[in-house]
Design an enzyme around this catalytic site. Structure first.
Site, PDB file in Angstrom:
ATOM      1  N   CYS A  80      -6.552   1.240   9.559  1.00 47.33           N
ATOM      2  CA  CYS A  80      -6.703   0.118   8.639  1.00 47.33           C
ATOM      3  C   CYS A  80      -6.671  -1.213   9.393  1.00 47.33           C
ATOM      4  CB  CYS A  80      -5.594   0.153   7.590  1.00 47.33           C
ATOM      5  SG  CYS A  80      -5.637  -1.247   6.447  1.00 47.33           S
ATOM      6  N   CYS A 106       0.844  -1.195   0.000  1.00 45.77           N
ATOM      7  CA  CYS A 106       0.000   0.000   0.000  1.00 45.77           C
ATOM      8  C   CYS A 106       0.878   1.242   0.000  1.00 45.77           C
ATOM      9  CB  CYS A 106      -0.923   0.018   1.217  1.00 45.77           C
ATOM     10  SG  CYS A 106      -2.230   1.293   1.106  1.00 45.77           S
ATOM     11  N   CYS A 161      -2.903   4.345   6.471  1.00 44.26           N
ATOM     12  CA  CYS A 161      -4.079   4.685   7.270  1.00 44.26           C
ATOM     13  C   CYS A 161      -3.972   4.051   8.657  1.00 44.26           C
ATOM     14  CB  CYS A 161      -5.348   4.219   6.575  1.00 44.26           C
ATOM     15  SG  CYS A 161      -5.555   4.911   4.920  1.00 44.26           S
TER      16      CYS A 161
END
Length: 256
Positions: A23, A16, A20
């Site tokens: 997440c 990724c 975040c």
């Protein structure tokens, strides 16, 4: 596998380009199936009654064979969707997916770039990227879903103007879910109570996406173990009890 399960979320990669904090798919493992084994996995799912496949991550658009997987799933008669942070969703990418993807889900949790950056979603231009991506999705004739996770930084926010601008076919709003071994450390301080989530829900429940279509809200307890999730390596992942348990896919599929 229960006959009532008709859809699966395959997290095809752990890679990724965002970080975040909330997440709940941070520790999926680096091992990814070969494309050939991935196609076999899709065939097994289809054979056992899975009608919809959602490609997630990580960031699925970082997987070099995503478009090929979408084509294979569509050829099996599945409804195909992708959930992405939208950062790599340009016209060329859309063109590679068009015809084999029914839905694209975009993740956005605030109308403010500063808040998104603070949450780890992007680097200060996430909102404008999502608006651009939504326009491309609409132009391509692909249905748009927006996913929003409500945190302590956003539960008082009014997202109505942004949602109306994005004009999604569906808007799913989720209370932040804490999973041991996934996001329990990185998401510290970001949780919201059921009451706070209800405040956000009441503020937005009247948003009309289309005639008779309104946002879908999910409390954390409702989400727990409610998704059929597959890791990049093909193992099934359960978060029942707010902790991760892994199962062999063939065993799960044969448990009917």
């Amino acid at each position: 596998m229960s006959q009532t399960i008709k859809s699966a979320n395959w997290h095809i990669t752990n890679r990724c380009n965002y970080a975040c904090k909330f997440c709940f798919a941070q520790n999926l493992g680096r091992k990814e199936l070969s494309f050939e084994d991935g196609v076999i996995l899709l065939e097994k799912l289809s054979k056992h009654g899975i009608e919809k496949i959602n490609f997630a991550g990580g960031e699925p658009l970082l997987h070099p064979r995503l478009a090929d997987y979408c084509r294979e799933a569509k050829n099996l008669g599945m409804t195909v969707s992708i959930v992405t942070n939208g950062s790599r969703l340009n016209r060329e990418m859309i063109d590679s997916l068009k015809g084999n993807v029914d839905w694209i889900g975009l993740s956005i949790d605030s109308s403010l770039d500063s808040v998104e950056a603070e949450l780890g979603r992007g680097f200060g231009n996430h909102v404008s990227q999502i608006i651009e991506a939504a326009n491309l999705i609409h132009e391509a004739g692909i249905r748009l879903k927006v996913n929003t996770t409500v945190t302590s930084k956003t539960w008082m926010e009014n997202m109505k103007p942004l949602i109306q601008l994005l004009h999604p076919d569906r808007w799913k709003v989720m209370q932040m879910l804490v999973i041991t071994g996934e996001n329990d450390e990185s998401s510290a301080g970001l949780g919201v109570s059921n009451g706070q989530f209800r405040v956000f829900m009441e503020r937005h429940r009247s948003v009309c996406l289309a005639p008779g279509v309104y946002p879908v809200f999910e409390f954390a307890d409702e989400m727990e173990d409610s998704y059929f999730m597959i890791r990049p390596d093909g193992q099934v992942k359960s978060d029942k009890g707010k902790k991760i348990t892994l199962y062999d896919l063939d065993e799960v599929l044969s448990d009917e």
